[in-house]
Design a protein around this motif. Structure first.
Motif, PDB file in Angstrom:
ATOM      1  N   MET A   1       0.855  -1.187   0.153  1.00 30.57           N
ATOM      2  CA  MET A   1       0.007   0.057  -0.164  1.00 30.57           C
ATOM      3  C   MET A   1       0.739   1.073  -0.043  1.00 30.57           C
ATOM      4  SD  MET A   1      -3.290   1.188   2.440  1.00 30.57           S
ATOM      5  CE  MET A   1      -1.992   1.013   4.015  1.00 30.57           C
ATOM      6  N   ARG A   2       0.598   2.243  -0.861  1.00 25.12           N
ATOM      7  CA  ARG A   2       1.429   3.255  -1.021  1.00 25.12           C
ATOM      8  C   ARG A   2       1.047   4.251   0.222  1.00 25.12           C
ATOM      9  NH1 ARG A   2      -0.884   6.042  -6.148  1.00 25.12           N
ATOM     10  NH2 ARG A   2      -2.706   4.741  -5.826  1.00 25.12           N
ATOM     11  N   ASP A   3       1.983   5.334   0.438  1.00 21.97           N
ATOM     12  CA  ASP A   3       1.992   6.108   1.794  1.00 21.97           C
ATOM     13  C   ASP A   3       0.731   6.886   1.670  1.00 21.97           C
ATOM     14  OD1 ASP A   3       3.957   8.769   2.962  1.00 21.97           O
ATOM     15  OD2 ASP A   3       2.559   7.600   3.915  1.00 21.97           O
ATOM     16  N   LEU A   4       0.101   6.600   2.941  1.00 16.23           N
ATOM     17  CA  LEU A   4      -1.292   7.332   3.009  1.00 16.23           C
ATOM     18  C   LEU A   4      -1.305   8.841   2.812  1.00 16.23           C
ATOM     19  CD1 LEU A   4      -3.095   5.181   6.034  1.00 16.23           C
ATOM     20  CD2 LEU A   4      -3.631   5.212   3.609  1.00 16.23           C
ATOM     21  N   LEU A 136     -10.087   2.018  -1.410  1.00 18.52           N
ATOM     22  CA  LEU A 136     -10.011   0.702  -0.750  1.00 18.52           C
ATOM     23  C   LEU A 136      -8.281   0.405  -0.610  1.00 18.52           C
ATOM     24  CD1 LEU A 136     -12.395  -1.354  -2.890  1.00 18.52           C
ATOM     25  CD2 LEU A 136     -12.613  -0.485  -0.283  1.00 18.52           C
ATOM     26  N   GLU A 137      -7.600   0.968  -1.437  1.00 15.76           N
ATOM     27  CA  GLU A 137      -6.174   0.785  -1.178  1.00 15.76           C
ATOM     28  C   GLU A 137      -5.851   1.396  -0.047  1.00 15.76           C
ATOM     29  OE1 GLU A 137      -1.847   1.664  -3.534  1.00 15.76           O
ATOM     30  OE2 GLU A 137      -3.803   2.116  -4.417  1.00 15.76           O
ATOM     31  N   ALA A 138      -6.500   2.665   0.321  1.00 16.57           N
ATOM     32  CA  ALA A 138      -5.833   3.603   1.575  1.00 16.57           C
ATOM     33  C   ALA A 138      -6.305   2.738   2.612  1.00 16.57           C
ATOM     34  CB  ALA A 138      -6.571   4.901   1.583  1.00 16.57           C
ATOM     35  N   ALA A 139      -7.322   1.875   2.529  1.00 16.47           N
ATOM     36  CA  ALA A 139      -8.045   1.255   3.716  1.00 16.47           C
ATOM     37  C   ALA A 139      -7.556  -0.262   3.701  1.00 16.47           C
ATOM     38  CB  ALA A 139      -9.578   1.126   3.811  1.00 16.47           C
ATOM     39  N   GLY A 140      -6.596  -0.553   2.977  1.00 15.60           N
ATOM     40  CA  GLY A 140      -6.054  -1.952   2.960  1.00 15.60           C
ATOM     41  C   GLY A 140      -7.076  -2.852   2.531  1.00 15.60           C
ATOM     42  N   LEU A 141      -7.924  -2.549   1.672  1.00 16.36           N
ATOM     43  CA  LEU A 141      -9.056  -3.647   1.283  1.00 16.36           C
ATOM     44  C   LEU A 141      -9.096  -3.862  -0.208  1.00 16.36           C
ATOM     45  CD1 LEU A 141     -11.916  -2.253   3.431  1.00 16.36           C
ATOM     46  CD2 LEU A 141     -10.683  -4.413   3.899  1.00 16.36           C
ATOM     47  N   LEU A 142      -8.145  -3.336  -0.967  1.00 18.34           N
ATOM     48  CA  LEU A 142      -7.843  -3.630  -2.435  1.00 18.34           C
ATOM     49  C   LEU A 142      -8.181  -5.024  -3.013  1.00 18.34           C
ATOM     50  CD1 LEU A 142      -8.206  -2.032  -4.998  1.00 18.34           C
ATOM     51  CD2 LEU A 142      -5.741  -1.874  -5.190  1.00 18.34           C
ATOM     52  N   LEU A 160     -14.016  -0.550   5.687  1.00 13.85           N
ATOM     53  CA  LEU A 160     -14.876  -0.207   4.473  1.00 13.85           C
ATOM     54  C   LEU A 160     -15.577   1.000   5.013  1.00 13.85           C
ATOM     55  CD1 LEU A 160     -15.988  -0.557   1.859  1.00 13.85           C
ATOM     56  CD2 LEU A 160     -17.493  -2.629   2.997  1.00 13.85           C
ATOM     57  N   ALA A 161     -16.103   1.007   6.315  1.00  7.65           N
ATOM     58  CA  ALA A 161     -17.050   2.164   6.487  1.00  7.65           C
ATOM     59  C   ALA A 161     -16.093   3.522   6.569  1.00  7.65           C
ATOM     60  CB  ALA A 161     -17.586   1.978   7.938  1.00  7.65           C
TER      61      ALA A 161
END
Length: 257
Positions: A1-4, A136-142, A160-161
């Motif tokens: 995951m890229r840097d938030l 989703l990527e930002a939340a680690g869900l991609l 997700l929320a």
């Protein structure tokens, strides 16, 4: 995951409105139910800037206060104004709330985020899936984009929320114990999302029972007791030198009745 820090708040070319919906001012706010006064004469002024953390013992009215400010319920008396006016549709679109128990739709993970983007009606339809993947990527869900949302774990559903709320780039985000009972990995991800959203200009109002989390995130603290604001101040002054006896007991881990 890229840097938030590179992800959040930099994904849209659509500028925010030039004027913030803040300050949020509650005046003599009262809420009663079944003959009981649960929120009692609260005066509050929330402005752009520091993360505001709401603390207090069970039953203090923390979650109820958030629901009143967000507009989910109406006060018995008193007023709530956003930049001098009562909330209208535009103001409601510019704020969001995440609850302790995540609410997910009966559709895929990515469709949950797309739904929120479509409801906002400010993003080009052709780019909704790409933008949903971004959050989703930002939340680690991609990697779970196509998984039915209701099959996700509790921590994944809460992430997700958060993604669904933040994808709308709210100016104010109310969070009601978003990491309660979550695993450490999900808690860490959500705290990172909170911090970077704050750094990107979103006003965060967070209810938490976790004093460690409060110390990590808070810029200012509201301490509630029996529906009243017992203490309000900067985080350093509250945690280092709380003024009220109840706040002192609460910080020391003693039962506050």
């Amino acid at each position: 995951m890229r840097d938030l820090a590179l992800l959040i708040g930099r994904s849209s070319s659509i500028p925010r409105p030039p004027h913030s919906i803040l300050p949020l001012v509650a005046s003599d706010l009262v809420f009663e139910a079944q003959g009981r006064r649960l929120i009692d004469a609260i005066h509050l002024n929330l402005t752009v800037g520091a993360i505001t953390v709401v603390l207090g013992p069970n039953g203090a009215g923390k979650s109820l206060l958030l629901r009143l400010l967000h507009g989910l319920i109406r006060p018995t008396s008193g007023s709530i104004h956003w930049r001098g006016k009562v909330a209208d549709d535009e103001i409601r679109r510019r704020q969001a709330m995440v609850f302790q128990r995540p609410v997910v739709l009966r559709r895929s993970t990515v469709a949950n985020v797309r739904y929120a983007l479509k409801a906002r009606r400010t993003y080009p339809y052709a780019g909704l899936t790409e933008r949903a993947h971004f959050w989703l990527e930002a939340a680690g869900l991609l990697g779970l984009a196509d998984t039915p949302a209701r099959r996700l774990s509790g921590g994944e559903q809460q992430r997700l929320a958060m993604a669904r709320a933040l994808c709308q780039e709210p100016e104010v985000l109310f969070l009601d114990e978003p990491t309660a009972s979550l695993d450490p990995a999900s808690t860490l991800t959500i705290e990172r999302l909170i911090q970077v959203a704050h750094e990107s200009g979103t006003k965060i109002v967070l209810v938490t029972h976790d004093l460690g989390q409060a110390k990590r995130l808070a810029g200012e603290v509201i301490f509630l007791y029996r529906g009243r604001i017992e203490e309000l101040g900067t985080a350093p002054s509250f945690f280092e030198d709380a003024m009220s006896a109840r706040a002192t007991d609460f910080l020391a881990g003693r039962i506050v009745l």
